[in-house]
Motif scaffolding. Structure first.
Motif, PDB file in Angstrom:
ATOM      1  N   LYS A  52     -12.839   9.075 -12.571  1.00  0.00           N
ATOM      2  CA  LYS A  52     -13.909  10.108 -11.855  1.00  0.00           C
ATOM      3  C   LYS A  52     -13.795  11.654 -12.317  1.00  0.00           C
ATOM      4  O   LYS A  52     -14.675  12.338 -11.821  1.00  0.00           O
ATOM      5  N   HIS A  53     -12.972  11.899 -13.251  1.00  0.00           N
ATOM      6  CA  HIS A  53     -12.874  13.353 -13.630  1.00  0.00           C
ATOM      7  C   HIS A  53     -13.591  13.307 -14.985  1.00  0.00           C
ATOM      8  O   HIS A  53     -13.592  12.315 -15.921  1.00  0.00           O
ATOM      9  N   ARG A  54     -14.366  14.390 -15.014  1.00  0.00           N
ATOM     10  CA  ARG A  54     -15.313  14.509 -16.452  1.00  0.00           C
ATOM     11  C   ARG A  54     -14.600  14.609 -17.512  1.00  0.00           C
ATOM     12  O   ARG A  54     -14.744  13.745 -18.626  1.00  0.00           O
ATOM     13  N   GLU A  55     -13.485  15.384 -17.760  1.00  0.00           N
ATOM     14  CA  GLU A  55     -12.408  15.222 -18.949  1.00  0.00           C
ATOM     15  C   GLU A  55     -12.026  13.821 -19.339  1.00  0.00           C
ATOM     16  O   GLU A  55     -12.064  13.709 -20.395  1.00  0.00           O
ATOM     17  N   LEU A  56     -11.618  13.093 -18.278  1.00  0.00           N
ATOM     18  CA  LEU A  56     -10.730  12.036 -18.583  1.00  0.00           C
ATOM     19  C   LEU A  56     -11.817  10.817 -18.875  1.00  0.00           C
ATOM     20  O   LEU A  56     -11.688  10.063 -19.701  1.00  0.00           O
ATOM     21  N   PHE A  57     -13.121  10.954 -18.426  1.00  0.00           N
ATOM     22  CA  PHE A  57     -14.258  10.214 -18.779  1.00  0.00           C
ATOM     23  C   PHE A  57     -14.405  10.457 -20.228  1.00  0.00           C
ATOM     24  O   PHE A  57     -14.627   9.273 -21.012  1.00  0.00           O
ATOM     25  N   VAL A  58     -14.561  11.480 -20.768  1.00  0.00           N
ATOM     26  CA  VAL A  58     -14.929  11.694 -22.087  1.00  0.00           C
ATOM     27  C   VAL A  58     -13.708  11.229 -22.985  1.00  0.00           C
ATOM     28  O   VAL A  58     -13.877  10.548 -24.205  1.00  0.00           O
ATOM     29  N   LEU A  59     -12.408  11.668 -22.659  1.00  0.00           N
ATOM     30  CA  LEU A  59     -11.344  11.134 -23.417  1.00  0.00           C
ATOM     31  C   LEU A  59     -11.136   9.667 -23.415  1.00  0.00           C
ATOM     32  O   LEU A  59     -10.701   9.000 -24.412  1.00  0.00           O
ATOM     33  N   THR A  60     -11.434   9.031 -22.162  1.00  0.00           N
ATOM     34  CA  THR A  60     -11.121   7.423 -22.146  1.00  0.00           C
ATOM     35  C   THR A  60     -12.291   6.819 -23.226  1.00  0.00           C
ATOM     36  O   THR A  60     -11.937   5.809 -23.745  1.00  0.00           O
ATOM     37  N   PHE A  61     -13.590   7.214 -22.909  1.00  0.00           N
ATOM     38  CA  PHE A  61     -14.396   6.537 -23.915  1.00  0.00           C
ATOM     39  C   PHE A  61     -14.390   6.873 -25.417  1.00  0.00           C
ATOM     40  O   PHE A  61     -14.562   6.132 -26.163  1.00  0.00           O
ATOM     41  N   VAL A  62     -13.819   8.125 -25.603  1.00  0.00           N
ATOM     42  CA  VAL A  62     -13.769   8.500 -27.150  1.00  0.00           C
ATOM     43  C   VAL A  62     -12.492   7.527 -27.631  1.00  0.00           C
ATOM     44  O   VAL A  62     -12.784   7.070 -28.674  1.00  0.00           O
ATOM     45  N   ALA A  63     -11.375   7.309 -26.908  1.00  0.00           N
ATOM     46  CA  ALA A  63     -10.380   6.659 -27.251  1.00  0.00           C
ATOM     47  C   ALA A  63     -11.026   5.002 -27.187  1.00  0.00           C
ATOM     48  O   ALA A  63     -10.485   4.368 -28.235  1.00  0.00           O
ATOM     49  N   ARG A  64     -11.774   4.616 -26.529  1.00  0.00           N
ATOM     50  CA  ARG A  64     -12.191   3.233 -26.331  1.00  0.00           C
ATOM     51  C   ARG A  64     -13.201   3.083 -27.705  1.00  0.00           C
ATOM     52  O   ARG A  64     -12.933   1.887 -28.326  1.00  0.00           O
ATOM     53  N   ILE A  65     -13.996   4.017 -28.091  1.00  0.00           N
ATOM     54  CA  ILE A  65     -14.821   3.756 -29.268  1.00  0.00           C
ATOM     55  C   ILE A  65     -14.033   3.981 -30.276  1.00  0.00           C
ATOM     56  O   ILE A  65     -14.455   2.963 -31.445  1.00  0.00           O
ATOM     57  N   THR A  66     -13.297   4.942 -30.619  1.00  0.00           N
ATOM     58  CA  THR A  66     -12.581   4.993 -31.943  1.00  0.00           C
ATOM     59  C   THR A  66     -11.427   3.912 -32.158  1.00  0.00           C
ATOM     60  O   THR A  66     -11.270   3.697 -33.450  1.00  0.00           O
TER      61      THR A  66
END
Length: 165
Positions: free
Chosen positions: A131-145
């Motif tokens: 639910k936190h914006r920074e974690l959202f970005v980090l989570t999906f960047v890691a998932r995609i990369t």
């Protein structure tokens, strides 16, 4: 405090240290079971902003509690994820927010959504894992990369060439 233990005594610090040790052991066991979470945990722990407490904590970094599906997350977050992923995968010509905005315009405001869902292998009805914006970005960047999938080519005019995406 347990019976017979006064605040500030050596026994109190022993109970506190035992609690910390138990918590740390549990974290280590969880990370051993799920090694894909190690890098995310390291990034969180090294980010001082996560642990900084202020008198007035506003909702600036957090989603509204009712935003529980991916489709209800802001389009800007999807763009931030795609820009970071392209910086990692396409070092010579990474995407910028302007190109992604053109992509959205050209594709009936669904261009960024189409690229994001294809690369992250998600559906817009999926629940957001954080639910936190920074974690959202980090989570999906890691998932995609971590998935070895080529990024689609996005022309300056916003046209998407999916390249097997």
């Amino acid at each position: 405090f347990p019976a017979g233990v006064r605040k500030g005594s050596d026994a109190t610090s022993g109970v506190f240290n035992q609690t910390l040790s138990t918590s740390l052991d549990e974290i280590v066991r969880t990370l051993v079971k799920h090694p894909e979470r190690i890098l995310m945990t390291e990034k969180i722990v090294k980010n001082d902003k996560v642990f900084k407490q202020e008198a007035n904590l506003g909702p600036s970094g957090y989603f509204h509690p009712t935003l529980i599906t991916l489709s209800q997350s802001p389009n800007k977050l999807w763009k931030d994820v795609l820009v970071k992923v392209s910086e990692e995968k396409q070092r010579l010509r990474p995407w910028c927010l302007t190109i992604l905005a053109q992509c959205d315009k050209r594709n009936a405001l669904l261009g960024v959504q189409q690229i994001f869902t294809a690369l992250a292998d998600v559906d817009m009805a999926d629940k957001i894992p954080v639910k936190h914006r920074e974690l959202f970005v980090l989570t999906f960047v890691a998932r995609i990369t971590e998935v070895d999938r080529p990024l689609p080519t996005v022309a300056r005019d916003g046209k998407i060439d999916r390249n097997g995406c």
